[in-house]
Design an enzyme around this catalytic site. Structure first.
Site, PDB file in Angstrom:
ATOM      1  N   HIS A 204       0.867  -1.254  -0.030  1.00  0.00           N
ATOM      2  CA  HIS A 204       0.026   0.224   0.079  1.00  0.00           C
ATOM      3  C   HIS A 204       0.900   1.371   0.098  1.00  0.00           C
ATOM      4  O   HIS A 204       0.668   2.158  -0.748  1.00  0.00           O
ATOM      5  CB  HIS A 204      -0.822  -0.070   1.282  1.00  0.00           C
ATOM      6  CG  HIS A 204      -1.699   1.219   1.355  1.00  0.00           C
ATOM      7  ND1 HIS A 204      -3.037   1.179   1.390  1.00  0.00           N
ATOM      8  CD2 HIS A 204      -1.512   2.231   1.674  1.00  0.00           C
ATOM      9  CE1 HIS A 204      -3.585   2.560   1.312  1.00  0.00           C
ATOM     10  NE2 HIS A 204      -2.583   3.267   1.754  1.00  0.00           N
ATOM     11  N   GLU A 205       1.798   1.311   0.907  1.00  0.00           N
ATOM     12  CA  GLU A 205       2.566   2.579   1.067  1.00  0.00           C
ATOM     13  C   GLU A 205       3.800   2.838  -0.336  1.00  0.00           C
ATOM     14  O   GLU A 205       3.709   3.771  -0.833  1.00  0.00           O
ATOM     15  CB  GLU A 205       3.653   2.549   2.500  1.00  0.00           C
ATOM     16  CG  GLU A 205       2.882   2.433   3.801  1.00  0.00           C
ATOM     17  CD  GLU A 205       1.776   3.838   3.518  1.00  0.00           C
ATOM     18  OE1 GLU A 205       2.065   4.846   3.174  1.00  0.00           O
ATOM     19  OE2 GLU A 205       0.939   3.482   4.284  1.00  0.00           O
TER      20      GLU A 205
ATOM     21  N   HIS B  85       1.391   4.427  -2.990  1.00  0.00           N
ATOM     22  CA  HIS B  85       1.538   5.892  -3.015  1.00  0.00           C
ATOM     23  C   HIS B  85       2.922   6.653  -3.418  1.00  0.00           C
ATOM     24  O   HIS B  85       2.693   7.494  -4.191  1.00  0.00           O
ATOM     25  CB  HIS B  85       1.460   6.467  -1.319  1.00  0.00           C
ATOM     26  CG  HIS B  85       0.214   6.186  -0.496  1.00  0.00           C
ATOM     27  ND1 HIS B  85      -0.954   6.721  -1.056  1.00  0.00           N
ATOM     28  CD2 HIS B  85      -0.433   5.774   0.427  1.00  0.00           C
ATOM     29  CE1 HIS B  85      -1.923   6.377  -0.339  1.00  0.00           C
ATOM     30  NE2 HIS B  85      -1.594   6.051   0.872  1.00  0.00           N
TER      31      HIS B  85
END
Ligand SMILES: [Ca+2]
Ligand SMILES: [Zn+2]
Length: 273
Positions: A189-190, A193
């Site tokens: 997820h990170e 980004h």
């Protein structure tokens, strides 16, 4: 392989400073959204002209993994917690393996260039973010630009230069202590980004949301794995609960969409290549 992402594994103590799961990445700035809209427009033209396959090339990312803990036994305890001895793969490598496996179907590969371990109370408790990141950020052999929260280009040496990476709590690594988030998918997820993606629930049911066409609009973040959730009934599609950029549980996370991968590539071409 021009860019390097670093991943910080904070001490397990840090988990207690936060109220359960949640992503620390700031909501997209107006500048970031403007860039996203620009890229979306370009991708649409490329798709229309059937040029999108040319946009997609293999992306290779050099990675440094840093572990920070309050004491040596905390560093060790994460490994022993997994029941692994020195001859087995370290927690860092297992964490990294999750990243590799998740992105490989999309032609994105990561190269682990180095790891560090640091004992530092302040850093572990997130009390000196810039000090930690200035110390741990690895130097590159040539100038680079980056995009994070603020205006698109930030020079080497600026705060955004040092912030340009991903941090996850040690409780979220494979075998960690955070319920529902202990398969290491937080790092996926990170890094999403870091690749320029926005939460799928950004903006709710109105507007252009995450600026990606094939991720259905969502009224809010999902929790757990709510099959059949349809929080924007007037918009097409069920909520993208399996998408890495939602807040579902690690077990529920399984995909990026084709549109998100196009965005990753156009973002990469514009800012990181
Ligand atoms: Ca969308
Ligand atoms: Zn997030």
């Amino acid at each position: 392989m021009l860019f390097r992402v670093f991943i910080l594994l904070a001490s397990a103590l840090l988990a207690q400073a936060h109220d359960g799961p949640g992503c620390g990445t700031a909501p997209p700035s107006p500048e970031f959204l403007a860039v996203g809209r620009q890229l979306a427009e370009r991708e649409n033209i490329a798709r229309h002209d059937n040029r999108i396959s040319r946009v997609r090339r293999t992306i290779e990312v050099d990675v440094y993994l840093h572990t920070v803990a309050t004491s040596k036994d905390k560093l060790v305890s994460v490994g022993t917690f997994l029941g692994m001895d020195a001859s087995q793969m370290s927690v860092l490598h297992r964490q990294f393996a999750v990243l590799l496996k998740s992105y490989l179907p999309y032609g994105i590969t990561f190269h682990l260039k180095g790891t560090t371990e640091t004992i530092n109370d302040k850093w572990s408790l997130d009390k000196d973010e810039m000090g930690m990141k200035r110390a741990l950020r690895r130097r590159l052999p040539h100038p680079q630009h980056l995009l994070r929260r603020g205006p698109p280009r930030r020079p080497r040496g600026s705060e955004d230069f040092y912030r340009d990476g991903c941090s996850v709590l040690s409780s979220t690594v494979p075998g960690g202590s955070m319920a529902d988030f202990r398969l290491g998918k937080t790092s996926v997820h990170e890094t999403g980004h870091w690749f320029g993606l926005i939460h799928t629930f950004e903006g709710g049911c109105v507007g252009d949301n995450d600026l990606v066409d094939d991720t259905p609009a969502q009224a809010s973040a999902s929790a757990g794995c709510p099959k059949g959730r349809d929080s924007c009934p007037l918009k097409p599609g069920l909520d993208p609960i399996h998408n890495y950029m939602d807040y579902s549980s690690d077990e529920c996370y399984s995909e990026f969409t084709s549109g998100q991968i196009d965005r990753i590539h156009s973002f990469w071409d514009k800012y990181r290549k």
